[in-house]
Design a protein around this motif. Structure first.
Motif, PDB file in Angstrom:
ATOM      1  N   SER A  68       0.631  -0.506   0.231  1.00  0.00           N
ATOM      2  CA  SER A  68       0.181   0.720   0.152  1.00  0.00           C
ATOM      3  C   SER A  68       1.206   0.967  -0.248  1.00  0.00           C
ATOM      4  CB  SER A  68      -0.870  -0.416   1.023  1.00  0.00           C
ATOM      5  OG  SER A  68       0.004   0.325   2.622  1.00  0.00           O
ATOM      6  N   GLY A  69       2.219   1.494   0.573  1.00  0.00           N
ATOM      7  CA  GLY A  69       2.925   2.084   0.012  1.00  0.00           C
ATOM      8  C   GLY A  69       3.172   3.025   1.698  1.00  0.00           C
ATOM      9  N   GLU A  70       2.601   2.675   2.959  1.00  0.00           N
ATOM     10  CA  GLU A  70       3.158   3.058   4.165  1.00  0.00           C
ATOM     11  C   GLU A  70       4.415   3.009   4.029  1.00  0.00           C
ATOM     12  OE1 GLU A  70       0.570   4.963   4.866  1.00  0.00           O
ATOM     13  OE2 GLU A  70      -0.614   4.505   4.201  1.00  0.00           O
ATOM     14  N   ARG A  84       6.691  10.859   2.206  1.00  0.00           N
ATOM     15  CA  ARG A  84       5.020  11.113   1.715  1.00  0.00           C
ATOM     16  C   ARG A  84       5.327  11.843   0.858  1.00  0.00           C
ATOM     17  NH1 ARG A  84       1.897   8.510   3.298  1.00  0.00           N
ATOM     18  NH2 ARG A  84       3.559   7.454   3.938  1.00  0.00           N
ATOM     19  N   ARG A  87       0.865  14.294  -4.675  1.00  0.00           N
ATOM     20  CA  ARG A  87       0.160  13.294  -5.687  1.00  0.00           C
ATOM     21  C   ARG A  87      -0.091  14.225  -7.221  1.00  0.00           C
ATOM     22  NH1 ARG A  87      -1.197   8.101  -6.095  1.00  0.00           N
ATOM     23  NH2 ARG A  87      -2.006   8.752  -7.977  1.00  0.00           N
ATOM     24  N   THR A 210       5.521  -2.607  -5.861  1.00  0.00           N
ATOM     25  CA  THR A 210       5.312  -1.711  -5.779  1.00  0.00           C
ATOM     26  C   THR A 210       4.645  -0.716  -6.872  1.00  0.00           C
ATOM     27  OG1 THR A 210       6.390  -0.189  -4.227  1.00  0.00           O
ATOM     28  CG2 THR A 210       4.982   0.564  -4.913  1.00  0.00           C
ATOM     29  N   SER A 212       2.804   1.036 -10.631  1.00  0.00           N
ATOM     30  CA  SER A 212       3.675   2.137 -11.201  1.00  0.00           C
ATOM     31  C   SER A 212       3.112   2.007 -12.788  1.00  0.00           C
ATOM     32  CB  SER A 212       5.161   1.659 -11.422  1.00  0.00           C
ATOM     33  OG  SER A 212       5.059   0.798 -11.733  1.00  0.00           O
ATOM     34  N   ARG A 235       5.785   6.714 -10.669  1.00  0.00           N
ATOM     35  CA  ARG A 235       5.285   6.247  -9.532  1.00  0.00           C
ATOM     36  C   ARG A 235       4.137   6.257  -9.012  1.00  0.00           C
ATOM     37  NH1 ARG A 235       9.187   7.572  -4.654  1.00  0.00           N
ATOM     38  NH2 ARG A 235       7.633   7.520  -3.290  1.00  0.00           N
ATOM     39  N   ASP A 237       2.306   6.262  -6.896  1.00  0.00           N
ATOM     40  CA  ASP A 237       1.855   6.720  -5.808  1.00  0.00           C
ATOM     41  C   ASP A 237       1.909   8.324  -5.742  1.00  0.00           C
ATOM     42  OD1 ASP A 237       4.314   6.941  -5.409  1.00  0.00           O
ATOM     43  OD2 ASP A 237       4.502   6.964  -3.157  1.00  0.00           O
ATOM     44  N   ASP A 240      -1.297  11.087 -10.561  1.00  0.00           N
ATOM     45  CA  ASP A 240      -2.469  10.942 -11.192  1.00  0.00           C
ATOM     46  C   ASP A 240      -2.225  11.495 -12.583  1.00  0.00           C
ATOM     47  OD1 ASP A 240      -4.086   9.916  -9.539  1.00  0.00           O
ATOM     48  OD2 ASP A 240      -3.961  11.815  -8.636  1.00  0.00           O
TER      49      ASP A 240
END
Length: 256
Positions: A68-70, A84, A87, A210, A212, A235, A237, A240
């Motif tokens: 989930s990228g945490e 962090r 986006r 992850t 992508s 990436r 995360d 968009d």
């Protein structure tokens, strides 16, 4: 750190599978800043001892957070709270470069060069660029970053006729092409989802697997001649991609 994994604090009957409870505990700790970006987690065996959970359960919780990228896992170093990432929304209606995109946001585009030289072309480069026998290809491969945060990997290929000296590109490829009167005016772009392999994940500072976005672009001059064939990894995360859609004219609409 030990209090974070105290079993009486979060292992509760009826609160779902144990790995989900551990997952939530770590997510809550990140949200409340008890764990901050860059903090390292204890090894799985230590977490298992502190929580009284099995290593299988701990591993399942950790892997779900990596996915989930945490969290991010670095080979030979351990597991860390991920940095962090803000986006970015990227419109697909304009033909721009990474440097242009960052400049519009008031940011400086940064590059870590992996490869910048002339080579014999691979078969897919011959096809995409329309090369002939004996032609050479200029390859530009780099990690694109801003504010020290890696965001994408660009792998561009151009005919040596278009770019005889790859080292002439220091920041923007399109700016270099524009100086030669060869800046592309249109492109065909394909986007697909992909999970990062180990090498690309390390370059982007995230964990293998992850999510992508894989983007292939072939760009053209006004004459229709191909300029570049670029394969990029963004990436998932951090980006968009947005497209503006308009209703087709009445005569082009299907009435069904």
């Amino acid at each position: 750190m030990s209090s974070l994994f105290s079993p009486e604090d979060f292992v509760k009957a009826g609160s779902g599978p144990l790995y989900i409870q551990l997952h939530r505990r770590i997510v809550d700790a990140i949200a409340s800043a008890r764990l901050t970006p860059g903090d390292s987690l204890p090894p799985e065996r230590d977490v298992a001892m502190m929580t009284g959970l099995s290593r299988v359960t701990v591993r399942k919780a950790i892997q779900s957070l990596v996915t989930s990228g945490e969290l991010v896992q670095k080979r030979g170093s351990g597991t860390f709270v991920a940095q962090r990432v803000v986006r970015l929304e990227q419109a697909l209606s304009q033909l721009t470069s990474f440097t242009d995109d960052m400049a519009r946001r008031g940011k400086q585009a940064e590059s870590i060069w992996i490869c910048r030289a002339l080579f014999l072309p691979a078969p897919e480069e011959v096809m995409a660029l329309g090369l002939g026998s004996g032609d050479r290809v200029a390859r530009l491969e780099r990690v694109r970053s801003t504010d020290g945060q890696p965001l994408a990997i660009e792998r561009a290929a151009l005919s040596s006729v278009m770019l005889p000296d790859p080292e002439a590109v220091t920041t923007s490829l399109y700016a270099t092409l524009e100086q030669r009167g060869l800046r592309p005016v249109r492109a065909v772009q394909r986007i697909s989802a992909a999970n990062l392999g180990r090498q690309d994940a390390e370059l982007l500072g995230v964990s293998p697997g992850t999510a992508s976005l894989k983007i292939e672009r072939i760009s053209y001059l006004a004459t229709g001649r191909v300029v570049e064939f670029t394969r990029s990894i963004y990436r998932g995360d951090a980006y968009d991609f947005a497209v503006e859609l308009k209703l087709a004219p009445d005569g082009e609409r299907n009435s069904d």
